[in-house]
Motif scaffolding. Sequence first.
Motif, mmCIF file in Angstrom:
data_model
loop_
_atom_site.group_PDB
_atom_site.id
_atom_site.type_symbol
_atom_site.label_atom_id
_atom_site.label_comp_id
_atom_site.label_asym_id
_atom_site.label_seq_id
_atom_site.Cartn_x
_atom_site.Cartn_y
_atom_site.Cartn_z
ATOM 1 N N ILE A 40 0.935 -1.103 0.050
ATOM 2 C CA ILE A 40 0.067 -0.034 -0.019
ATOM 3 C C ILE A 40 0.811 1.338 0.071
ATOM 4 C CG2 ILE A 40 -1.509 1.278 1.284
ATOM 5 C CD1 ILE A 40 -2.938 -1.208 2.298
ATOM 6 N N SER A 41 0.702 2.264 -0.783
ATOM 7 C CA SER A 41 1.400 3.364 -1.059
ATOM 8 C C SER A 41 0.891 4.495 -1.456
ATOM 9 C CB SER A 41 2.506 3.111 -2.043
ATOM 10 O OG SER A 41 3.513 4.021 -2.159
ATOM 11 N N VAL A 42 1.212 5.748 -1.011
ATOM 12 C CA VAL A 42 0.638 6.935 -1.183
ATOM 13 C C VAL A 42 1.293 7.599 -2.470
ATOM 14 C CG1 VAL A 42 0.440 9.527 -0.720
ATOM 15 C CG2 VAL A 42 0.277 7.530 1.152
ATOM 16 N N LEU A 43 0.465 7.922 -3.313
ATOM 17 C CA LEU A 43 1.186 8.437 -4.785
ATOM 18 C C LEU A 43 1.352 9.971 -4.908
ATOM 19 C CD1 LEU A 43 -0.710 6.293 -7.189
ATOM 20 C CD2 LEU A 43 1.287 5.805 -6.152
ATOM 21 N N ASP A 44 2.177 10.444 -5.450
ATOM 22 C CA ASP A 44 2.623 11.841 -5.806
ATOM 23 C C ASP A 44 1.948 12.507 -7.155
ATOM 24 O OD1 ASP A 44 3.406 14.381 -5.147
ATOM 25 O OD2 ASP A 44 5.814 13.828 -5.210
ATOM 26 N N LYS A 45 2.074 13.403 -7.320
ATOM 27 C CA LYS A 45 1.866 14.241 -8.699
ATOM 28 C C LYS A 45 2.526 13.378 -9.666
ATOM 29 C CE LYS A 45 1.195 18.415 -11.065
ATOM 30 N NZ LYS A 45 1.259 19.980 -11.070
ATOM 31 N N GLY A 46 2.148 12.884 -10.879
ATOM 32 C CA GLY A 46 3.079 12.596 -12.010
ATOM 33 C C GLY A 46 2.274 11.658 -12.760
ATOM 34 N N LEU A 47 2.909 10.699 -13.354
ATOM 35 C CA LEU A 47 2.342 9.743 -14.396
ATOM 36 C C LEU A 47 2.292 8.365 -13.880
ATOM 37 C CD1 LEU A 47 3.911 11.100 -17.932
ATOM 38 C CD2 LEU A 47 1.830 11.404 -17.112
ATOM 39 N N ILE A 48 1.189 7.602 -14.028
ATOM 40 C CA ILE A 48 0.901 6.270 -13.934
ATOM 41 C C ILE A 48 1.237 5.840 -15.470
ATOM 42 C CG2 ILE A 48 -0.564 4.329 -13.479
ATOM 43 C CD1 ILE A 48 -1.869 5.911 -11.653
ATOM 44 N N TYR A 50 1.041 2.274 -17.690
ATOM 45 C CA TYR A 50 0.861 0.791 -17.371
ATOM 46 C C TYR A 50 0.702 0.237 -18.856
ATOM 47 C CZ TYR A 50 -4.061 1.957 -18.301
ATOM 48 O OH TYR A 50 -5.135 2.678 -18.694
ATOM 49 N N SER A 51 1.428 -1.152 -19.011
ATOM 50 C CA SER A 51 1.261 -1.749 -20.315
ATOM 51 C C SER A 51 0.265 -2.741 -20.191
ATOM 52 C CB SER A 51 2.873 -2.482 -20.267
ATOM 53 O OG SER A 51 3.809 -1.652 -20.237
ATOM 54 N N VAL A 52 -0.324 -2.956 -21.629
ATOM 55 C CA VAL A 52 -1.528 -3.641 -22.100
ATOM 56 C C VAL A 52 -1.139 -4.112 -23.420
ATOM 57 C CG1 VAL A 52 -3.913 -4.053 -22.372
ATOM 58 C CG2 VAL A 52 -2.992 -2.522 -20.787
ATOM 59 N N LYS A 53 -0.833 -5.754 -23.540
ATOM 60 C CA LYS A 53 -0.414 -6.182 -24.652
ATOM 61 C C LYS A 53 0.510 -5.464 -25.432
ATOM 62 C CE LYS A 53 -5.129 -8.161 -25.172
ATOM 63 N NZ LYS A 53 -6.219 -8.438 -25.975
ATOM 64 N N GLY A 54 1.650 -5.262 -24.673
ATOM 65 C CA GLY A 54 2.822 -4.458 -25.203
ATOM 66 C C GLY A 54 2.676 -3.115 -25.304
ATOM 67 N N GLU A 55 1.624 -2.323 -25.362
ATOM 68 C CA GLU A 55 1.233 -1.144 -25.755
ATOM 69 C C GLU A 55 1.358 -0.217 -24.302
ATOM 70 O OE1 GLU A 55 -2.259 2.177 -26.844
ATOM 71 O OE2 GLU A 55 -2.464 -0.166 -27.195
ATOM 72 N N LYS A 56 1.983 0.653 -24.306
ATOM 73 C CA LYS A 56 2.272 1.498 -23.001
ATOM 74 C C LYS A 56 1.040 2.683 -22.710
ATOM 75 C CE LYS A 56 6.906 0.993 -21.594
ATOM 76 N NZ LYS A 56 8.177 1.227 -21.200
ATOM 77 N N ILE A 57 0.669 2.855 -21.899
ATOM 78 C CA ILE A 57 -0.562 3.768 -21.740
ATOM 79 C C ILE A 57 -0.043 4.774 -20.482
ATOM 80 C CG2 ILE A 57 -2.974 4.320 -21.337
ATOM 81 C CD1 ILE A 57 -3.264 1.487 -22.383
ATOM 82 N N GLU A 58 -0.282 6.025 -20.541
ATOM 83 C CA GLU A 58 0.060 7.120 -19.447
ATOM 84 C C GLU A 58 -1.191 7.706 -18.958
ATOM 85 O OE1 GLU A 58 3.165 9.552 -21.032
ATOM 86 O OE2 GLU A 58 4.853 8.139 -20.434
ATOM 87 N N VAL A 59 -1.410 7.926 -17.667
ATOM 88 C CA VAL A 59 -2.232 8.651 -17.034
ATOM 89 C C VAL A 59 -1.725 9.733 -16.177
ATOM 90 C CG1 VAL A 59 -4.354 8.412 -15.479
ATOM 91 C CG2 VAL A 59 -3.873 6.564 -17.193
ATOM 92 N N GLU A 60 -2.016 10.947 -16.106
ATOM 93 C CA GLU A 60 -1.346 11.943 -15.598
ATOM 94 C C GLU A 60 -2.276 11.929 -14.039
ATOM 95 O OE1 GLU A 60 -0.487 16.636 -15.504
ATOM 96 O OE2 GLU A 60 -1.243 15.834 -17.168
ATOM 97 N N ILE A 61 -1.815 12.183 -13.093
ATOM 98 C CA ILE A 61 -2.298 12.204 -11.775
ATOM 99 C C ILE A 61 -1.899 13.274 -10.866
ATOM 100 C CG2 ILE A 61 -2.814 9.564 -11.682
ATOM 101 C CD1 ILE A 61 -0.723 9.634 -9.511
ATOM 102 N N HIS A 62 -2.484 13.770 -9.800
ATOM 103 C CA HIS A 62 -2.270 14.567 -8.821
ATOM 104 C C HIS A 62 -2.055 14.110 -7.483
ATOM 105 C CE1 HIS A 62 -2.686 17.591 -12.098
ATOM 106 N NE2 HIS A 62 -3.947 17.199 -12.613
ATOM 107 N N GLY A 63 -2.036 12.911 -7.457
ATOM 108 C CA GLY A 63 -1.995 12.385 -6.069
ATOM 109 C C GLY A 63 -3.004 10.976 -6.320
#
Length: 78
Positions: A40-48, A50-63
């Motif tokens: 379990i971890s707290v997240l900072d502002k930045g990008l998540i 993740y890879s799905v079937k070799g494709e990288k997907i980015e999601v911007e977050i604010h925490g």
Amino acid sequence: MNLEIISPEKKVYSGQAESITLPGLNSGLFTILDHHAPIISVLDKGLITYSVKGEKIEVEIHGGFVEALNNSVSVCIE
């Protein structure tokens, strides 16, 4: 592994992922792979990223926070 990313407004993603890289608040970027130890971890502002079937997907977050347990990863984001 199963990945679910949710925000207060909507479900951002729900499905399988090969890897997930997240911006930890105190530890910086870290990656969760198949059969990762429970965490379990707290997240900072930045990008998540993740890879799905070799494709990288980015999601911007604010925490948020992440929980990984039993090859299932739940991410709650702002």
